[in-house]
Design a protein around this motif. Structure first.
Motif, PDB file in Angstrom:
ATOM      1  N   GLU A  36       2.794  -5.010  -6.829  1.00 58.29           N
ATOM      2  CA  GLU A  36       2.064  -3.954  -6.544  1.00 58.29           C
ATOM      3  C   GLU A  36       0.541  -4.232  -6.287  1.00 58.29           C
ATOM      4  N   LEU A  37      -0.340  -3.343  -5.697  1.00 57.06           N
ATOM      5  CA  LEU A  37      -1.557  -3.915  -5.528  1.00 57.06           C
ATOM      6  C   LEU A  37      -2.299  -3.963  -6.630  1.00 57.06           C
ATOM      7  N   GLY A  89      -5.348  -0.099  -1.364  1.00 54.42           N
ATOM      8  CA  GLY A  89      -4.383   0.782  -0.563  1.00 54.42           C
ATOM      9  C   GLY A  89      -5.202   1.694   0.368  1.00 54.42           C
ATOM     10  N   ALA A 138       0.839  -1.325   0.051  1.00 54.75           N
ATOM     11  CA  ALA A 138       0.250   0.015  -0.128  1.00 54.75           C
ATOM     12  C   ALA A 138       0.932   1.236  -0.020  1.00 54.75           C
ATOM     13  N   ARG A 153      -5.104   1.199   4.382  1.00 53.71           N
ATOM     14  CA  ARG A 153      -4.919   2.257   5.214  1.00 53.71           C
ATOM     15  C   ARG A 153      -5.970   2.565   6.284  1.00 53.71           C
TER      16      ARG A 153
END
Length: 108
Positions: free
Chosen positions: A75-76, A82, A30, A86
């Motif tokens: 990567e996401l 992300g 993230a 968070r």
């Protein structure tokens, strides 16, 4: 490839974050894309373990492998993941210790 929405997406996400190492991988990704070896070193796990966790996250559709020269970076799969990760770490839970063990497993 199968496309999922709504409850199945939440189920996959829940399964992915049910493992502490996979949750930490998602938190790291993230922040920024990373190479498996760098993730393994940063999280203190073996490269084989990292490979297995990344394969699981890839299979769940949460991360993607992106060729970067002779290496592969992860990567996401969607930037919204992300934001979700968070947002979730900011949640404060009131937990009933009679129903939920410290490791998060249900005891009821």
């Amino acid at each position: 490839m199968e496309t999922l929405t709504h409850a199945p997406v939440l189920a996959r996400f829940g399964y992915a974050v049910s493992d502490p190492t996979r949750a930490r991988i998602l938190l790291a990704l993230a922040a920024e894309p990373a190479f498996p070896s760098d993730l393994a070193d940063a999280l203190g796990v073996s490269r084989q373990s990292m490979s297995n966790h990344l394969a699981c996250l890839r299979g769940c559709g949460l991360v993607v492998a992106v060729p970067a020269g002779r290496r592969t970076q992860y990567e996401l799969a969607d930037a919204r993941l992300g934001h979700a990760v968070r947002d979730l770490i900011g949640v404060v839970l009131a937990v009933d210790p009679n129903c939920c063990a410290p490791d998060g497993t249900c005891v009821a």
